[in-house]
Enzyme design. Structure first.
Site, PDB file in Angstrom:
ATOM      1  N   ASP A   1       0.864  -1.179   0.000  1.00 42.02           N
ATOM      2  CA  ASP A   1       0.000   0.000   0.000  1.00 42.02           C
ATOM      3  C   ASP A   1       0.908   1.239   0.000  1.00 42.02           C
ATOM      4  O   ASP A   1       2.135   1.123   0.137  1.00 42.02           O
ATOM      5  CB  ASP A   1      -0.837  -0.090   1.287  1.00 42.02           C
ATOM      6  CG  ASP A   1      -1.872   1.011   1.423  1.00 42.02           C
ATOM      7  OD1 ASP A   1      -2.200   1.661   0.415  1.00 42.02           O
ATOM      8  OD2 ASP A   1      -2.352   1.213   2.560  1.00 42.02           O
TER       9      ASP A   1
ATOM     10  N   ASP B   1      -9.056   4.093  -1.585  1.00 45.81           N
ATOM     11  CA  ASP B   1      -9.974   4.469  -0.507  1.00 45.81           C
ATOM     12  C   ASP B   1     -11.282   5.059  -1.018  1.00 45.81           C
ATOM     13  O   ASP B   1     -11.512   6.276  -0.951  1.00 45.81           O
ATOM     14  CB  ASP B   1      -9.279   5.463   0.433  1.00 45.81           C
ATOM     15  CG  ASP B   1      -8.055   4.841   1.082  1.00 45.81           C
ATOM     16  OD1 ASP B   1      -7.896   3.605   0.985  1.00 45.81           O
ATOM     17  OD2 ASP B   1      -7.260   5.589   1.665  1.00 45.81           O
TER      18      ASP B   1
ATOM     19  N   GLU C   1       2.711   5.177  -3.805  1.00 42.54           N
ATOM     20  CA  GLU C   1       2.729   6.209  -4.864  1.00 42.54           C
ATOM     21  C   GLU C   1       4.051   6.954  -4.908  1.00 42.54           C
ATOM     22  O   GLU C   1       4.430   7.348  -6.018  1.00 42.54           O
ATOM     23  CB  GLU C   1       1.565   7.182  -4.641  1.00 42.54           C
ATOM     24  CG  GLU C   1       0.197   6.538  -4.744  1.00 42.54           C
ATOM     25  CD  GLU C   1      -0.160   5.665  -3.540  1.00 42.54           C
ATOM     26  OE1 GLU C   1       0.374   5.937  -2.454  1.00 42.54           O
ATOM     27  OE2 GLU C   1      -0.948   4.732  -3.696  1.00 42.54           O
TER      28      GLU C   1
HETATM   29  C1  NOJ Z   1      -4.530   3.297   2.925  1.00 45.57           C
HETATM   30  C2  NOJ Z   1      -5.154   2.175   2.163  1.00 45.57           C
HETATM   31  O1  NOJ Z   1      -5.713   2.630   0.983  1.00 45.57           O
HETATM   32  C3  NOJ Z   1      -6.163   1.479   3.041  1.00 45.57           C
HETATM   33  O2  NOJ Z   1      -6.735   0.428   2.343  1.00 45.57           O
HETATM   34  C4  NOJ Z   1      -5.484   0.994   4.304  1.00 45.57           C
HETATM   35  O3  NOJ Z   1      -6.427   0.396   5.149  1.00 45.57           O
HETATM   36  C5  NOJ Z   1      -4.830   2.159   5.023  1.00 45.57           C
HETATM   37  N1  NOJ Z   1      -3.904   2.803   4.138  1.00 45.57           N
HETATM   38  C6  NOJ Z   1      -4.078   1.702   6.275  1.00 45.57           C
HETATM   39  O4  NOJ Z   1      -3.070   0.840   5.930  1.00 45.57           O
END
Ligand code: NOJ
Length: 972
Positions: free
Chosen positions: A536, A612, A539
């Site tokens: 995650d 998200d 970017e």
């Molecule tokens: C951002 C991610 O997009 C999300 O899916 C994740 O739960 C949080 N970071 C925490 O790791």
């Protein structure tokens, strides 16, 4: 919660508002980005000048050199604005008709970044041979292609590149004269020019004149050439301006698709005022956008600079191999043509022109360039249960137990960042996870897996071995000075980032995932081969960085600025992680890595999700479009957070979201740390039962999904397919992006994504029977397309089988997919209006690479009419006929139907065959070899009838045939 407290502390330190500080205004619009502003201003000047506008770039005809042997042509290019600056252009014709157009500054003050393609391409493309180039006085021309109908034309003055097919322009570069490669210059140049100009001599006059011409083209101010401010950040821009503006026009193509990732329609809206329109260009700049909008051209987490241009009789495409921030304006001057304008911050011009002429050809051409999705582990097509966070190993065990108690299948449990002590990934927080290996083994006992998060930010503390080792190895990204370690803030507080562009980091990263102790340094001994990885924040997301990411002037391996490689950065992280997971075991196993950030080529090894999203109906709907768009650009293994990451969806919404999820290639429920628990077993009736049925439906259809993944791994054809891919000539389907097909299976799905809906309208593009998957109602499309209305109460999802398809399913509910390995199959034979059908099934061990040695089963099922009143249904081996096309990764020379995997499943039966749409009650159903079979027939509408109504259904209960052998059944 601890992490929230930590984030609060970080926010306080950074003087950010409490909790999440990120909003859309944290991201630049085009007008806040110097080079985008310059690019758009150039386009505006061109538009104003209309026919008097002329590109200053031209080819020097005396410089042309061609090499028919390897299909390349080179030419010197200059710009009348800067006669002293040299550019070089190269055309390369690949053996499949793709043309690569490269342009770079020659002997410039600095070197432009030229490595984007090398990260994206699967290998160096093979060039065509024996191309005949015609070097004319005004243009250079070559003709090629299977039927010699493709031409590439390089016009000298002004410089213009046309890809023609069938005597017509299909793709034109610089047709609008917006090409501009800002050459490297020294900052003092302008002042010097002004000084010279102020001397009232002939030289001064000349300089002034040149300045005017330049102003006419470039604008009269050095707009953000040397430094750029945004909010509280300053980008130092030590290299000065180096952007690349290029217009790409698609005459004869009125619709464009691709350039993920954006939350928008599949058929891309205009950005230049035609309606419907966005006001900003589409942006490609990988970014962690908090609460992203459900309709916007804003950048999101990944970037694939691939575009399809489509019309009823042609599809062409481009892949613009650029790794820097890029903005794309789209306009539709008429219903039949599309203009695009690509503005990139840095890098050479490296554009691949894909001649098509069908969507299928474009997928094949792009797949040859950047590869396809490797067959993922079979279990990864099952259901993934995630949340931020399952807080302890006991929590994980309880969740698993509840799934089992409620008879809900699930394959994977996920752990988000809170498993890691102080967000030091790999390091378990033993207070809550005292027994990670035992916990994983408990999960694995039913064939299940765990996916654990490993983010790219490394907490800068000497007691964190991963950071310390990376620091000692000197493989961390450097600040703009080029010395030391870049430091930024993320979940782990003060952090640094591994520079995955640095080859010295590769083997070291692989060694971190070893599950046994290595000679020196850290290895993940508190892990097992059942743990797979979630990458995650790659970017990369940096809470105190400009636009929540890394400053553009930080330095990567080779001295490149982050600016040059930003969009590629996330891919290197997940690719290296996937290599590491693959190589940790003695017999390599297929890794599963989920990535948030991605680039062209990411598909080769990872799955992605759309980040998200919000728990809103709009986000549910746009998630489907985003998954389709990713598939267009090769990133086929895709899905969205089921339920929406933010918010607490009401049960109705959650049910509908599961209906979307079970028809996504990647199917995972996930939720933010502040949301209420919403695992499906927590719901009241009828919601819980509806979701149980949905999960089971996904599992019954796993053979269909896996077969679609095989096809994608060979051809690049998307796993979920929009209408224009299925029916390229049907103009009415070009904008449809809320219903789709699964692979070549013939399944058509139209998820319901609106509240309190009890009906859905579905578009049928052809004069064919479409059977309701659940009640066998036969609908009849029309050759000019037709909308039907079907009921879609909450427990119902519109799913249809296209007449002419045979679907293999496994209908026995199990707790996880590995437990289905020896389960029998059901075949649904959905007869077409002419009484025929076909389908495929692909199987292998789903874990290792033994399929690349031929350990696989690939069957074809056919229903045909050998005589007027007879239907013959048969099964035959496809792999023996096409060994070379059986699997990804290798070309099998031959296939042994008695291979080890086939033997393992040799007793697996077909337990039921259901035939939809037979004309009349049969008089006999028997094996071709003689034996009579037991059957039942319920009369109904025949496929050959024009009429609609419940189809006739023949059920053959135990057809006494196996899945791996050849057989035939006669229905007469
Ligand atoms: C951002 C991610 O997009 C999300 O899916 C994740 O739960 C949080 N970071 C925490 O790791």
């Amino acid at each position: 919660m601890r992490s929230v407290a930590l984030f609060g502390a970080i926010a306080a330190l950074l003087a950010l508002p409490e909790a999440f500080a990120v909003k859309s205004h944290d991201f630049k619009t085009c007008s806040q980005s110097g080079f985008c502003r310059r690019g758009r201003a150039l386009a505006a000047r061109a538009q104003e000048a209309q026919s008097s506008w002329k590109s200053p770039y031209s080819v020097d005809p005396t410089s042309i050199s061609v090499s028919p042997e390897n299909a390349t042509a080179k030419a010197a290019v200059k710009s009348s604005l800067y006669p002293e600056i040299k550019f070089g252009l190269e055309l390369r014709i690949h053996d499949d008709g793709v043309v690569r157009v490269l342009m770079d500054e020659v002997d410039g003050l600095r070197k432009r970044y030229d490595e984007a393609a090398s990260w994206a391409l699967v290998s160096e493309p093979t060039l065509s041979k024996g191309i005949r180039w015609a070097v004319g006085k005004k243009e250079l021309r070559a003709t090629f292609g299977k039927t010699n109908d493709i031409e590439i034309v390089l016009q000298y003055e002004p410089l213009l590149v046309r890809l023609r097919r069938g005597g017509e322009d299909q793709i034109v570069l610089n047709g609008r004269g917006l090409l501009h490669m800002e050459h490297f210059r020294t900052q003092t140049l302008k002042e010097t020019v002004e000084e010279v100009a102020s001397d009232e001599n002939a030289e001064g006059q000349e300089v002034l004149q040149t300045e005017n011409v330049r102003a006419w083209f470039e604008g009269d101010s050095e707009d953000d050439y040397w430094e750029e401010k945004f909010s509280s950040w300053t980008d130092s821009k030590p290299k000065g301006p180096e952007s690349l503006s290029l217009d790409i026009t698609f005459p004869n193509h009125g619709t464009v698709y691709g350039i993920p990732q954006h939350a928008t329609n599949l058929s891309l809206p205009s950005t230049t005022g035609d309606s419907p329109s966005y006001s900003d260009p589409f942006r490609l700049y990988n970014a962690d956008v908090f609460e992203y909008l459900a309709s916007s051209p804003m950048s999101l987490y990944g970037s694939i600079p691939v575009m399809h241009a489509h019309s009823a009789d042609s599809t062409v495409g481009i892949f613009n191999a650029v790794g820097s921030e890029t903005w794309i304006d789209i306009s539709y001057p008429s219903k039949k043509s599309t203009q695009t304008h690509w503005i990139s911050e840095s890098g050479i011009m490296d554009v691949f022109l894909l001649p098509g002429p069908t969507p299928e050809d474009i997928f094949a051409q792009y797949a040859r360039l950047t590869g396809t999705t490797a067959l993922p582990p079979h279990w990864s097509l099952g259901y993934h249960q995630c949340r931020w966070n399952y807080v302890s190993s006991d929590d994980v065990r309880t969740v698993q137990r509840r799934f089992d108690e409620e008879d809900m299948p699930v394959d994977v449990f996920w752990l988000d960042i809170e498993y890691a002590q102080d967000h030091k990934y790999f390091i378990w927080d033993h207070k809550t996870f005292p027994d990670p290996v035992e916990m994983t083994n408990d999960v694995a006992a039913t064939g299940r897996k765990m996916v654990v998060i490993v983010d790219p930010h490394l907490k800068r503390t000497s007691d964190y071995p991963i950071y310390q080792e990376a620091s000692d190895l000197d493989v961390l990204v450097k600040p703009k000075s080029g010395e030391g370690e870049y430091e930024g803030w993320c979940w782990s507080g003060s952090s640094s980032w591994i520079d995955h562009f640095n080859p010295a980091s590769w083997d070291w990263w692989v060694s971190k995932f070893k599950t046994s102790q290595i000679d020196t340094g850290f290895s993940w001994t508190e892990s097992t081969e059942d743990v797979h990885i979630w990458n995650d924040m790659n970017e990369p997301s940096i809470f105190n960085g400009p636009e929540i990411t890394m400053p553009k002037d930080t330095i990567h391996y080779g001295g490149w600025e982050h600016r040059d490689v930003h969009n590629i950065n996330g891919m290197l992280f997940h690719n290296n992680t996937a290599q590491a997971v693959r190589l940790r075991s003695e017999i390599p196993k297929r890794p599963f890595v989920l990535t948030r950030s991605f680039y062209a080529g990411s598909q080769r090894i990872s799955a992605m999700w759309t980040g998200d999203n919000l728990g809103t109906w709009d986000h549910m709907a746009v998630g489907i479009k985003m998954v389709l768009a990713n598939g267009i650009a090769g990133m086929a293994f895709a899905g969205s957070d089921v339920g929406g990451f933010f918010g607490n969806p009401e049960p109705e919404m959650l049910v509908r979201w599961y209906q979307v999820g079970i028809f996504s290639p990647f199917f995972r429920a996930h939720a933010h740390i502040d949301t209420k628990r919403r695992e499906p077993f927590l719901l009241d009736e009828p919601y819980e039962s509806i979701i149980r049925d949905l999960l089971r439906l996904r599992y019954t259809m796993l053979p269909i999904w896996y077969t679609a993944f095989r096809e994608n791994s060979i051809s690049g054809m998307p796993i979920v397919r929009p209408h224009y891919v299925m029916f390229p000539q049907d103009t009415a389907g070009f904008d449809i992006d809320d219903q789709f097909f699964i692979g070549s299976s013939g399944i058509l799905v139209k998820p319901v994504t609106e509240k309190e809906k009890t009906e859905a309208t579905v578009y049928l593009a052809e004069d064919q029977v479409y059977y309701d998957y659940f009640n066998q109602y036969a609908y009849r499309g029309a050759s000019k397309g037709k909308y039907i209305t079907v009921t879609a109460e909450l427990h119902q999802i519109p799913v249809f089988i296209r007449g002419g398809s045979i679907l293999p399913t496994r209908e026995r509910p199990r707790r996880s997919s590995p437990l289905m390995k020896l389960d029998p199959f059901t075949l649904r034979v959905a007869l077409s209006k002419t009484g025929t059908a076909r389908g495929e099934l692909y199987l292998d061990d789903g874990i290792t690479y033994s399929h690349q040695q031929g350990e696989l089963v690939w069957r074809e099922f056919v229903a045909e009419k050998p005589k007027k009143k007879t239907v013959r249904i048969s099964s035959r081996d496809l792999a023996s006929q096409n060994p070379g096309k059986a699997v990804d990764g290798v070309v099998l020379a031959e296939y042994d139907p008695k291979n080890a995997f086939a033997k393992e499943i040799e007793e697996v039966r077909v337990e039921k065959i259901v035939v939809l749409g037979l004309n009349s009650k049969p008089s006999a159903v028997k094996l071709e070899s003689g034996a009579d079979l037991k059957w039942e027939f319920v009369p109904g509408v025949a496929a050959s009838e024009k009429k609609e109504g419940t189809a006739s259904v023949l059920t053959i209960k135990d057809p006494k045939v196996l899945i791996t052998t050849d057989w035939a059944i006669l229905i007469s």
